[in-house]
Motif scaffolding. Structure first.
Motif, mmCIF file in Angstrom:
data_model
loop_
_atom_site.group_PDB
_atom_site.id
_atom_site.type_symbol
_atom_site.label_atom_id
_atom_site.label_comp_id
_atom_site.label_asym_id
_atom_site.label_seq_id
_atom_site.Cartn_x
_atom_site.Cartn_y
_atom_site.Cartn_z
ATOM 1 N N MET A 12 -37.890 75.952 34.346
ATOM 2 C CA MET A 12 -37.682 77.340 34.004
ATOM 3 C C MET A 12 -38.008 77.551 32.534
ATOM 4 O O MET A 12 -37.552 76.814 31.675
ATOM 5 N N MET A 13 -38.773 78.559 32.265
ATOM 6 C CA MET A 13 -39.091 78.911 30.882
ATOM 7 C C MET A 13 -37.963 79.779 30.335
ATOM 8 O O MET A 13 -37.478 80.671 31.018
ATOM 9 N N ILE A 14 -37.548 79.497 29.124
ATOM 10 C CA ILE A 14 -36.453 80.253 28.504
ATOM 11 C C ILE A 14 -37.048 81.331 27.604
ATOM 12 O O ILE A 14 -37.955 81.066 26.817
ATOM 13 N N THR A 15 -36.522 82.533 27.749
ATOM 14 C CA THR A 15 -36.966 83.645 26.914
ATOM 15 C C THR A 15 -35.852 84.056 25.947
ATOM 16 O O THR A 15 -34.685 83.722 26.157
ATOM 17 N N LYS A 16 -36.214 84.783 24.930
ATOM 18 C CA LYS A 16 -35.220 85.291 23.983
ATOM 19 C C LYS A 16 -34.216 86.195 24.682
ATOM 20 O O LYS A 16 -33.021 86.134 24.415
ATOM 21 N N SER A 17 -34.706 87.030 25.560
ATOM 22 C CA SER A 17 -33.793 87.952 26.255
ATOM 23 C C SER A 17 -32.799 87.185 27.137
ATOM 24 O O SER A 17 -31.635 87.561 27.236
ATOM 25 N N PHE A 18 -33.262 86.105 27.765
ATOM 26 C CA PHE A 18 -32.377 85.254 28.554
ATOM 27 C C PHE A 18 -31.280 84.666 27.668
ATOM 28 O O PHE A 18 -30.096 84.727 28.006
ATOM 29 N N LEU A 19 -31.672 84.127 26.530
ATOM 30 C CA LEU A 19 -30.696 83.548 25.600
ATOM 31 C C LEU A 19 -29.713 84.596 25.112
ATOM 32 O O LEU A 19 -28.499 84.374 25.111
ATOM 33 N N GLN A 20 -30.231 85.751 24.730
ATOM 34 C CA GLN A 20 -29.367 86.807 24.206
ATOM 35 C C GLN A 20 -28.359 87.268 25.247
ATOM 36 O O GLN A 20 -27.188 87.449 24.951
ATOM 37 N N LYS A 21 -28.833 87.448 26.445
ATOM 38 C CA LYS A 21 -27.966 87.894 27.539
ATOM 39 C C LYS A 21 -26.783 86.947 27.723
ATOM 40 O O LYS A 21 -25.646 87.380 27.880
ATOM 41 N N HIS A 22 -27.046 85.656 27.668
ATOM 42 C CA HIS A 22 -25.992 84.678 27.904
ATOM 43 C C HIS A 22 -25.156 84.393 26.652
ATOM 44 O O HIS A 22 -23.945 84.174 26.760
ATOM 45 N N ILE A 23 -25.758 84.400 25.518
ATOM 46 C CA ILE A 23 -25.009 84.155 24.281
ATOM 47 C C ILE A 23 -23.986 85.260 24.051
ATOM 48 O O ILE A 23 -22.892 85.005 23.549
ATOM 49 N N ASP A 24 -24.291 86.467 24.452
ATOM 50 C CA ASP A 24 -23.341 87.571 24.313
ATOM 51 C C ASP A 24 -22.033 87.302 25.059
ATOM 52 O O ASP A 24 -20.997 87.850 24.715
ATOM 53 N N ASN A 25 -22.093 86.457 26.084
ATOM 54 C CA ASN A 25 -20.895 86.127 26.857
ATOM 55 C C ASN A 25 -20.154 84.904 26.331
ATOM 56 O O ASN A 25 -19.127 84.529 26.882
#
Length: 61
Positions: free
Chosen positions: A1-14
């Motif tokens: 799976m390729m990781i995107t900035k939006s993916f990281l941001q979405k999860h880091i917010d939690n």
């Protein structure tokens, strides 16, 4: 799976306000595994409950 900035941001917010790098890595590994399993489920790439029970019996022999 390729990781995107939006993916990281979405999860880091939690995440909690403070965490260790080990916790970060563990959580992202867990999230990655979970997302892969969800994708498999969506493709109906699963096994039956009976097959699962048979596999689990093999683990404990």
């Amino acid at each position: 799976m390729m990781i995107t900035k939006s993916f990281l941001q979405k999860h880091i917010d939690n995440f909690p306000d403070e965490f260790t790098i080990e916790e970060l890595i563990e959580r992202f590994i867990f999230i990655d595994k979970l997302e892969k399993r969800i994708e498999k489920s969506n493709r109906n790439d699963t096994i039956s409950e009976e097959e699962l029970e048979n596999e689990m019996q093999q683990w404990f022999k």
